[in-house]
Design an enzyme around this catalytic site. Structure first.
Site, PDB file in Angstrom:
ATOM      1  N   ALA A   1      34.330  45.048  45.607  1.00  0.00           N
ATOM      2  CA  ALA A   1      34.747  46.439  45.383  1.00  0.00           C
ATOM      3  C   ALA A   1      34.142  47.052  44.117  1.00  0.00           C
ATOM      4  O   ALA A   1      33.980  48.276  44.053  1.00  0.00           O
ATOM      5  CB  ALA A   1      36.268  46.540  45.343  1.00  0.00           C
TER       6      ALA A   1
ATOM      7  N   SER B   1      39.366  42.761  41.309  1.00  0.00           N
ATOM      8  CA  SER B   1      38.953  43.746  42.321  1.00  0.00           C
ATOM      9  C   SER B   1      39.101  43.118  43.694  1.00  0.00           C
ATOM     10  O   SER B   1      39.162  41.903  43.817  1.00  0.00           O
ATOM     11  CB  SER B   1      37.491  44.138  42.117  1.00  0.00           C
ATOM     12  OG  SER B   1      36.639  43.117  42.599  1.00  0.00           O
ATOM     13  N   ASP B   2      39.139  43.925  44.732  1.00  0.00           N
ATOM     14  CA  ASP B   2      38.984  43.366  46.070  1.00  0.00           C
ATOM     15  C   ASP B   2      37.522  42.944  46.210  1.00  0.00           C
ATOM     16  O   ASP B   2      36.672  43.274  45.384  1.00  0.00           O
ATOM     17  CB  ASP B   2      39.406  44.372  47.155  1.00  0.00           C
ATOM     18  CG  ASP B   2      39.778  43.647  48.458  1.00  0.00           C
ATOM     19  OD1 ASP B   2      39.326  42.502  48.643  1.00  0.00           O
ATOM     20  OD2 ASP B   2      40.515  44.222  49.288  1.00  0.00           O
ATOM     21  N   ALA B   3      37.232  42.188  47.271  1.00  0.00           N
ATOM     22  CA  ALA B   3      35.907  41.589  47.411  1.00  0.00           C
ATOM     23  C   ALA B   3      34.804  42.655  47.394  1.00  0.00           C
ATOM     24  O   ALA B   3      34.849  43.585  48.206  1.00  0.00           O
ATOM     25  CB  ALA B   3      35.843  40.787  48.699  1.00  0.00           C
TER      26      ALA B   3
END
Ligand code: BGC
Length: 768
Positions: A292, A288-290
């Site tokens: 997210a 995932s993005d940070a």
């Protein structure tokens, strides 16, 4: 280029997965069969909590909201698969020792960071490297970055960013390759090969292709905002570079922050499973993005943390970056039977496989004694200077204002960015981001010019107030940069007077203007594209003296330079050009390098023209017709400079455009050839570009689409014949009517030339 097959170990008996989609092909496993066997064996020994631990990427730095402590205890319990945001090799080793010595199964940690454009040697920002239109040079840069990163303990980079951007207001346009899927795909492949090499091993760095997908279509160009992208546009434009990276062997993808067509990307089953795994056959890791996964609650998509973990894992997301949502809820979801253990195993498997193929088990530690020597290799700086100069785009050069004579005696270098070493490298510099502080020694433009001319020339500097954002930017905050109030009227008048005086006293003025590094990149969108602060006033003051002025732009997005494009004879787009940036600018300005970069974006007249891209459809009243048309009432809707544009100190002629056939079948292919001649008096690089247009079919097709390019060096008077192939890969598109990839019977236009407005034309038909 290496093929995907070259990445994997070709061993008889490797599991075969059939990929469907635009380039359906039989694929061997992404990771090696040996890695798979070892990973399967290890999985059998793991407890549920240890499996969940592998799906957790923890912050290596103490951050508010993350429990305020280091991840030591969690690592010792086997609760961490990966660590991010650490660049200090000592600390990397310390945490790795905990994992190997204290955790039950001694599984090494995979250390990840944003090695976006170099490590200590900082290369030009990705948008700049794309302007080189030279994938091989970007591959070399990323290969050097990979060697540096690996030596310093980073085994996973959150790059390449392959988001298509149609809107210069969006700050993250700087991190990608611009607006075009074909160019974007070439740059994506180059970066995958640069980082990962032919096969993953102890010297390579695993990539993480981001941000999957549609992030660049943010409403209004506002970062993180929702994207609404119809399926055909996803397939034909936004997904193209992602698929190219996947086909090149990318081992990991990062899910984007925003919601795509109302479903957040990090919990979007269509993206992460239907497209990525089922259609394309991807077998790697989705990170995932940070934060997210946790943000699925903020989006109003998940009810709570448990629901967020459920929605993300079942959508196909392997690893949770920094939010600890998986750590807190996943085991319970398995115990409750909501997520099966075999599914969980399939999520853990590629992470272990990557660790085996990267040889982390054999080489878990950094040799701290060797890091500095590696990061300061002189060949890094030499390559950086070359890539930087190759990435610059000459936008205007009236009456051969450039190149400059090295005999100039008095030069005034003006503008707040002229001697800024902190801005020339742009954002996302590994050591500059967190903790350690930058250890590179960037060369400013002022320093580069002084160095080029030596003691015989007088080079004066008049900087100016550093333009400030209203809101502190993320990268500004991280770099500890304080926001400064705008100058008062008196201060402004004083800077203008100083600039004028310096210009009057000089033979030539070099104005270095643009944006501070923090004005581009994440959470750095802008509503206007003006030169920020009082730079425009300073530029006008310099020009008003009548002295020749050269404008050097240092920025991460196209800016509104309509005034300069009429009043400043020479404009060089240097972008954020990296550690050796100032030297590279001087190389170009003084003619040691003939600029050959081309714009990877359509350059708008002004912000109101965004989103702007060359490969749009025809309207029912195309702009060129009189009367009711699709143009604006008050400005031309044409770009100030078109996609693919860039001047040189020489001139090129394109001629003799030929097709091998007048007509081909839908499964056939046509060969295009074109002659390129250097018609000037100095050697230079041309970037030959081929565009096509399908005249009719089951859907309206863009007025032009790039389908081939090559950067070549030509001596004065020299001609080269270039060949390009137009086959299925170039002619097909995803039809919204049949919902599949098709090559349709139709008439096709072909243009070849030096930018997207090329007029040299041919045509052919495709028949059933
Ligand atoms: C960015 C990503 C980046 C991640 C880790 C996020 O804020 O959107 O591009 O890779 O942080 O630093």
């Amino acid at each position: 280029m290496h093929s995907k097959k070259a990445l994997v170990f070709a061993v008889i008996g490797a599991a075969l997965v059939v990929a469907a989609g635009s380039a359906a092909s039989a694929q061997t496993r992404l990771y090696s069969p040996e890695a798979e066997q070892k990973a399967q064996a290890l999985l059998k020994q793991m407890t549920l909590d240890e499996k969940v631990g592998q799906l957790n990427e923890s912050s290596g730095i103490v951050m508010p909201g993350l429990g305020g402590k280091k991840p030591d205890e969690l690592i010792a319990r086997g609760g961490v698969g990966s660590i991010l945001w650490l660049s200090d090799s000592k600390e990397i080793n310390r945490l790795q020792h905990i994992a190997l010595e204290k955790s039950r199964l001694h599984i090494p940690i995979l250390f990840g960071f944003d090695v976006i454009h170099g490590y200590r040697t900082v290369f030009p920002v990705p948008l700049a490297m794309a302007s080189s239109w030279d994938p091989s040079v970007e591959e070399q840069a990323q290969h050097l970055a990979a060697q540096d990163a690996r030596a310093a303990g980073i085994e996973w980079t959150f790059t390449p960013m392959v988001d298509i951007a149609h809107d210069a207001r969006w700050g993250r346009i700087v991190e990608g390759a611009g607006e075009d899927p074909y160019l974007g795909a070439a740059m994506a492949r180059a970066q995958v090969h640069g980082f990962q090499g032919k096969q993953l091993g102890p010297d390579s760095v695993l990539v993480c292709v981001k941000h999957f997908a549609g992030y660049g279509a943010a409403d209004g160009g506002r970062d993180y905002d929702s994207s609404y992208v119809p399926e055909e546009l996803m397939h034909n434009v936004y997904l193209v570079p992602f698929h190219a990276a996947e086909q090149a062997g990318a081992g990991a993808f990062m899910s984007a922050y925003m919601d795509l067509n109302d479903v957040p990307a990090s919990g979007n089953h269509w993206l992460l499973t239907d497209v990525l795994r089922k259609d394309w056959g991807f077998q790697g890791i989705v990170l995932s993005d940070a934060f997210a996964v946790g943000s699925l609650v903020t989006h109003g998509y998940a009810k709570d943390g448990e629901d967020a973990a459920y929605k993300a894992i079942t959508a196909g997301l392997n690893m949770d970056m920094a939010s600890l949502t998986y750590s807190q809820h996943l085991a319970q979801l398995v115990k409750d039977g909501k997520v099966s253990e075999s599914y969980l195993d399939s999520m853990v498997l590629p992470i272990l496989e990557a660790k085996y193929d990267l040889e982390l088990f054999e080489h878990p530690y950094v040799d701290e004694s060797k890091v500095d020597a590696m990061l300061t290799r002189p060949e890094g700086l030499t390559l950086e200077r070359k890539v930087a100069a190759r990435s610059m785009v000459l936008l205007r050069n009236e009456n051969h204002a450039l190149p400059l004579s090295k005999g100039l005696k008095k030069i005034a270098v003006i503008g707040p960015l002229a001697d800024s070493t902190r801005d020339i490298e742009g954002g996302w510099t590994v050591e500059g981001l967190f903790g350690q502080g930058s250890k590179s020694h960037p060369v400013s433009v002022y320093a580069g010019i002084k160095d080029k001319l030596g003691p015989n020339a007088e080079v004066t500097l008049v900087s100016g107030p550093v333009p400030s954002r209203i809101y502190p930017g993320l990268l500004d905050q991280m770099a500890g940069r304080k926001m400064t109030p705008p100058p008062t009227a008196a201060e402004t008048a004083d800077w203008i007077a100083k600039t004028k005086a310096a210009a009057e006293d000089a033979d030539l003025v070099i104005a270095v203007m643009g944006e501070t590094a923090g004005m581009s990149s994440e959470a750095a969108s802008r509503a206007t594209l003006d030169l920020p602060g009082i730079q425009q006033q300073l530029l006008e003051a310099a020009v008003s003296t009548g002295k020749p002025v050269v404008l050097v732009l240092e920025n991460g997005r196209p800016l509104d330079i309509r005034w300069a494009s009429e009043h400043v004879p020479a404009i060089l787009e240097a972008w954020y050009s990296g550690t050796e940036g100032g030297n590279a600018v001087a190389d170009v300005l003084f003619g040691d390098v003939n600029p050959g970069g081309k714009l990877p974006v359509s350059w708008p007249q002004t912000a109101g023209a965004e989103p702007l891209f060359y490969n749009h459809n025809l309207t029912h009243e195309p702009e060129d017709r009189p009367g009711f048309t699709s143009r604006y009432w008050d400005i031309s809707s044409k770009p100030l400079y078109p996609f693919g544009y860039g001047l040189s100190y020489t001139t090129f002629k394109y001629s003799d455009l030929r097709l091998s056939k007048n007509s081909i079948a839908t499964d056939g292919s046509n060969e295009v050839s074109v002659n390129v001649t250097n018609t000037g008096s100095v050697a230079g690089d041309a970037v030959a570009q081929v565009y096509i247009h399908q005249r009719y079919g089951s859907a309206s097709r863009p007025v032009r689409q790039l389908k081939g390019f090559e950067r070549i060096a030509l001596q004065p008077g020299e001609t080269k014949t270039l060949k390009f192939s137009l086959g299925k890969d170039e002619l097909q598109f995803w039809s919204p009517q049949s919902k599949e990839w098709v090559v349709e019977p139709s008439m096709f236009d072909v243009w070849a030339g030096g930018d997207s407005t090329a007029s040299l034309h041919a045509e052919f038909s495709v028949t059933q």
